[in-house]
Scaffold this motif. Structure first.
Motif, PDB file in Angstrom:
ATOM      1  N   ALA A   1       0.765  -1.122   0.149  1.00 55.12           N
ATOM      2  CA  ALA A   1      -0.417  -0.057   0.065  1.00 55.12           C
ATOM      3  C   ALA A   1       0.775   1.620  -0.128  1.00 55.12           C
ATOM      4  O   ALA A   1       2.415   1.080   0.044  1.00 55.12           O
ATOM      5  N   VAL A   2       0.910   2.448  -0.421  1.00 52.70           N
ATOM      6  CA  VAL A   2       0.896   3.390  -0.459  1.00 52.70           C
ATOM      7  C   VAL A   2       1.389   4.042   1.732  1.00 52.70           C
ATOM      8  O   VAL A   2       0.392   4.035   1.594  1.00 52.70           O
ATOM      9  N   PRO A   3       2.059   4.385   1.622  1.00 49.07           N
ATOM     10  CA  PRO A   3       2.538   4.707   2.529  1.00 49.07           C
ATOM     11  C   PRO A   3       1.842   6.260   2.415  1.00 49.07           C
ATOM     12  O   PRO A   3       1.806   6.510   2.368  1.00 49.07           O
ATOM     13  N   GLU A   4       1.379   6.102   3.950  1.00 52.15           N
ATOM     14  CA  GLU A   4       1.127   7.499   4.522  1.00 52.15           C
ATOM     15  C   GLU A   4       1.550   8.839   3.897  1.00 52.15           C
ATOM     16  O   GLU A   4       3.177   8.255   4.498  1.00 52.15           O
ATOM     17  N   GLY A   5       0.765   9.326   4.249  1.00 51.79           N
ATOM     18  CA  GLY A   5       1.901  10.846   3.850  1.00 51.79           C
ATOM     19  C   GLY A   5       1.770  11.494   2.707  1.00 51.79           C
ATOM     20  O   GLY A   5       0.585  11.669   2.355  1.00 51.79           O
ATOM     21  N   VAL A   6       2.395  13.292   2.564  1.00 48.49           N
ATOM     22  CA  VAL A   6       1.595  13.846   1.224  1.00 48.49           C
ATOM     23  C   VAL A   6       2.926  13.946   0.742  1.00 48.49           C
ATOM     24  O   VAL A   6       4.257  13.832   0.758  1.00 48.49           O
ATOM     25  N   TYR A   7       2.540  13.693  -1.180  1.00 49.89           N
ATOM     26  CA  TYR A   7       3.640  13.904  -1.911  1.00 49.89           C
ATOM     27  C   TYR A   7       3.066  15.167  -2.709  1.00 49.89           C
ATOM     28  O   TYR A   7       2.079  15.550  -2.899  1.00 49.89           O
ATOM     29  N   THR A   8       4.080  15.772  -3.026  1.00 47.89           N
ATOM     30  CA  THR A   8       3.923  17.270  -3.872  1.00 47.89           C
ATOM     31  C   THR A   8       4.903  16.833  -4.804  1.00 47.89           C
ATOM     32  O   THR A   8       6.147  16.389  -5.019  1.00 47.89           O
ATOM     33  N   GLY A   9       4.805  17.795  -6.228  1.00 48.31           N
ATOM     34  CA  GLY A   9       5.477  18.260  -7.353  1.00 48.31           C
ATOM     35  C   GLY A   9       4.988  18.725  -8.079  1.00 48.31           C
ATOM     36  O   GLY A   9       3.889  19.009  -8.522  1.00 48.31           O
ATOM     37  N   ARG A  10       5.504  18.540  -9.529  1.00 45.26           N
ATOM     38  CA  ARG A  10       4.951  19.432 -11.140  1.00 45.26           C
ATOM     39  C   ARG A  10       5.083  18.557 -12.157  1.00 45.26           C
ATOM     40  O   ARG A  10       5.362  17.312 -11.448  1.00 45.26           O
ATOM     41  N   THR A  11       3.792  19.165 -12.344  1.00 48.48           N
ATOM     42  CA  THR A  11       3.441  18.168 -13.681  1.00 48.48           C
ATOM     43  C   THR A  11       5.089  18.585 -14.741  1.00 48.48           C
ATOM     44  O   THR A  11       5.366  19.044 -15.009  1.00 48.48           O
TER      45      THR A  11
ATOM     46  N   VAL B   1       0.617  19.585  -8.685  1.00 51.24           N
ATOM     47  CA  VAL B   1      -0.022  18.369  -7.680  1.00 51.24           C
ATOM     48  C   VAL B   1       0.707  17.501  -6.126  1.00 51.24           C
ATOM     49  O   VAL B   1       1.590  17.085  -5.990  1.00 51.24           O
ATOM     50  N   ALA B   2      -0.444  17.449  -5.301  1.00 50.46           N
ATOM     51  CA  ALA B   2      -0.264  17.409  -4.495  1.00 50.46           C
ATOM     52  C   ALA B   2      -1.062  15.972  -3.729  1.00 50.46           C
ATOM     53  O   ALA B   2      -2.521  16.398  -4.623  1.00 50.46           O
ATOM     54  N   ILE B   3      -0.694  15.188  -3.172  1.00 52.29           N
ATOM     55  CA  ILE B   3      -1.668  14.310  -2.724  1.00 52.29           C
ATOM     56  C   ILE B   3      -1.493  13.673  -1.316  1.00 52.29           C
ATOM     57  O   ILE B   3      -0.838  13.212  -1.062  1.00 52.29           O
ATOM     58  N   THR B   4      -2.166  13.592  -0.817  1.00 50.78           N
ATOM     59  CA  THR B   4      -2.327  13.727   0.874  1.00 50.78           C
ATOM     60  C   THR B   4      -3.320  11.829   0.829  1.00 50.78           C
ATOM     61  O   THR B   4      -4.042  11.842   0.760  1.00 50.78           O
ATOM     62  N   VAL B   5      -2.565  10.732   1.913  1.00 49.18           N
ATOM     63  CA  VAL B   5      -2.917   9.974   2.231  1.00 49.18           C
ATOM     64  C   VAL B   5      -2.416   9.022   3.276  1.00 49.18           C
ATOM     65  O   VAL B   5      -1.806   9.513   3.520  1.00 49.18           O
ATOM     66  N   ARG B   6      -4.237   8.694   3.519  1.00 46.15           N
ATOM     67  CA  ARG B   6      -4.614   8.034   5.048  1.00 46.15           C
ATOM     68  C   ARG B   6      -5.575   7.094   5.391  1.00 46.15           C
ATOM     69  O   ARG B   6      -6.438   7.841   4.548  1.00 46.15           O
ATOM     70  N   ASP B   7      -5.668   5.962   5.500  1.00 49.75           N
ATOM     71  CA  ASP B   7      -5.784   5.488   5.895  1.00 49.75           C
ATOM     72  C   ASP B   7      -6.805   4.561   4.395  1.00 49.75           C
ATOM     73  O   ASP B   7      -8.255   4.042   4.339  1.00 49.75           O
ATOM     74  N   ASP B   8      -6.102   4.764   3.937  1.00 51.36           N
ATOM     75  CA  ASP B   8      -6.249   3.937   2.276  1.00 51.36           C
ATOM     76  C   ASP B   8      -7.321   5.308   1.807  1.00 51.36           C
ATOM     77  O   ASP B   8      -7.864   4.677   0.741  1.00 51.36           O
ATOM     78  N   LYS B   9      -7.537   5.859   2.213  1.00 50.28           N
ATOM     79  CA  LYS B   9      -8.112   7.179   1.215  1.00 50.28           C
ATOM     80  C   LYS B   9      -7.308   8.166   0.594  1.00 50.28           C
ATOM     81  O   LYS B   9      -6.205   8.265   1.689  1.00 50.28           O
ATOM     82  N   ALA B  10      -8.049   9.016  -0.241  1.00 52.21           N
ATOM     83  CA  ALA B  10      -6.545  10.144  -0.644  1.00 52.21           C
ATOM     84  C   ALA B  10      -7.370  11.120  -1.102  1.00 52.21           C
ATOM     85  O   ALA B  10      -8.644  11.336  -1.722  1.00 52.21           O
TER      86      ALA B  10
ATOM     87  N   LYS C   1       7.230  11.746  -1.727  1.00 49.80           N
ATOM     88  CA  LYS C   1       6.750  12.352  -0.779  1.00 49.80           C
ATOM     89  C   LYS C   1       7.254  13.038  -0.238  1.00 49.80           C
ATOM     90  O   LYS C   1       8.735  13.323  -0.044  1.00 49.80           O
ATOM     91  N   ALA C   2       6.673  14.521   0.449  1.00 49.26           N
ATOM     92  CA  ALA C   2       7.580  15.876   1.305  1.00 49.26           C
ATOM     93  C   ALA C   2       7.478  15.150   2.261  1.00 49.26           C
ATOM     94  O   ALA C   2       6.645  14.812   3.542  1.00 49.26           O
ATOM     95  N   LYS C   3       8.283  16.428   3.016  1.00 54.21           N
ATOM     96  CA  LYS C   3       8.827  16.958   4.333  1.00 54.21           C
ATOM     97  C   LYS C   3       8.023  17.741   4.891  1.00 54.21           C
ATOM     98  O   LYS C   3       8.080  19.320   4.239  1.00 54.21           O
ATOM     99  N   LYS C   4       8.119  17.806   6.068  1.00 49.98           N
ATOM    100  CA  LYS C   4       7.186  18.954   6.576  1.00 49.98           C
ATOM    101  C   LYS C   4       8.274  20.572   6.364  1.00 49.98           C
ATOM    102  O   LYS C   4       9.140  20.111   6.728  1.00 49.98           O
ATOM    103  N   PRO C   5       7.850  21.666   5.868  1.00 46.95           N
ATOM    104  CA  PRO C   5       6.765  22.557   5.912  1.00 46.95           C
ATOM    105  C   PRO C   5       6.300  22.302   4.113  1.00 46.95           C
ATOM    106  O   PRO C   5       4.800  22.475   4.153  1.00 46.95           O
ATOM    107  N   SER C   6       6.564  21.642   3.932  1.00 43.20           N
ATOM    108  CA  SER C   6       5.571  20.971   1.881  1.00 43.20           C
ATOM    109  C   SER C   6       4.800  20.086   2.581  1.00 43.20           C
ATOM    110  O   SER C   6       5.128  19.505   2.982  1.00 43.20           O
ATOM    111  N   GLY C   7       3.727  20.367   1.821  1.00 46.70           N
ATOM    112  CA  GLY C   7       2.471  19.483   1.973  1.00 46.70           C
ATOM    113  C   GLY C   7       1.128  20.331   1.331  1.00 46.70           C
ATOM    114  O   GLY C   7       1.218  20.788   0.301  1.00 46.70           O
TER     115      GLY C   7
END
Length: 226
Positions: free
Chosen positions: A71-81, A88-97, A158-164
Motif C-alpha cells: 500500500a502507499v505509505p501514508e503522508g503527503v506527496y507533492t511535485g510538478r507536472t 500536484v499534491a496527494i495526501t494519503v491516510r487510511d487507504d483514502k486519498a 513524498k514531502a517533508k514539512k513544511p512542504s505539503g
C-alpha cells in the motif's frame, strides 16, 4: 430232547437280534449338522450391536490468503507536472486519498477516492476531473490528472514539512473565500484563491502556521488529510 426246544428258541432270538443290529450299523444315515455363520451385522440376542466403524473424511484446508500488495505509505506527496505547467499534491491516510491540482492562476481541482492494496488509485472530482496514480517504490507516485479537458502526467515525491497541501475556507466581508495551496520541497507555493467562486492567484501562507491575509483579514490555512 424236549428240553432243547426252549434253548434253541432263545439262541435263534439272539441270532436275529445280532443280525438286526448289524443291519442298522451299516445302513443307517448319518445326520450332519450344517453350521450357519452369523452375519457380521447381526447381533446376538441380548447383546448390543457394535456401531459401524467411522469412515475417515478428508479435511479441506482453507486456501491460503493471497499476499496483499504494498500500500502507499501514508503522508503527503507533492511535485510538478511533467510539462511544469502545474503542481500536484496527494495526501494519503487510511487507504483514502485527497489530491489537488493547480496551475497557480485559474485552473484547479480537488479530487478524492480510495487507495487499493497494490498502491494504485483513481480519484474523481467535480466537472469530470480525474486522477490516476500508482506507487513507484516507496517514495513516489506517478500518474496523470485530467483537469479542464487537459491531461497532465506527473511524478511526485513524498514531502517533508513544511512542504505539503493546505486549504482555507472562510467568510471575508460577505464573500466566500476558498483557497488551496501546494507548498513544494523548494519552498515555492502554488495556489488559487476563490472569492465567491471567482479564481485568482492565492497569496502566500506561512507554512509553519498556515497564517495568511486576505483583504486585510487574518485567516488560517490548515493541512489537508482525508
Amino acid at each position: 430232547m424236549k428240553r432243547s426246544g426252549p434253548l434253541l428258541t432263545l439262541l435263534a432270538g439272539l441270532l436275529v437280534g445280532l443280525v438286526m443290529l448289524s443291519l442298522n450299523a451299516t445302513t443307517g444315515e448319518e445326520t450332519t449338522a450344517s453350521t450357519v455363520q452369523p452375519s457380521p451385522s447381526a447381533a446376538s440376542p441380548g447383546t448390543k450391536a457394535s456401531p459401524p466403524a467411522a469412515t475417515p473424511t478428508a479435511t479441506t484446508q482453507p486456501p491460503s490468503p493471497s499476499p496483499s500488495g504494498t500500500a502507499v505509505p501514508e503522508g503527503v506527496y507533492t511535485g510538478r507536472t511533467d510539462d511544469d505547467s502545474s503542481a500536484v499534491a496527494i495526501t494519503v491516510r487510511d487507504d483514502k486519498a485527497i489530491a489537488y491540482v493547480c496551475d497557480g492562476h485559474n485552473v484547479e481541482a480537488w479530487l478524492q477516492g480510495d487507495v487499493r492494496a497494490d498502491g494504485s488509485m483513481k480519484l474523481t472530482g467535480k466537472g469530470g476531473t480525474s486522477l490516476t496514480g500508482t506507487l513507484k517504490g516507496t517514495k513516489q507516485i506517478s500518474g496523470k490528472a485530467t483537469v479542464s479537458s487537459g491531461s497532465y502526467p506527473f511524478t511526485i515525491a513524498k514531502a517533508k514539512k513544511p512542504s505539503g497541501l493546505y486549504r482555507a475556507n472562510s467568510q471575508v466581508a460577505g464573500a466566500r473565500i476558498e483557497g488551496g495551496w501546494i507548498v513544494l520541497p523548494d519552498g515555492l507555493q502554488v495556489g488559487v484563491l476563490k472569492r465567491n467562486g471567482k479564481p485568482s492567484p492565492a497569496p502566500e501562507i506561512n507554512p509553519e502556521t498556515g497564517a495568511l491575509t486576505v483583504d486585510g483579514h487574518h485567516l488560517t490555512a490548515r493541512p489537508v488529510t482525508p
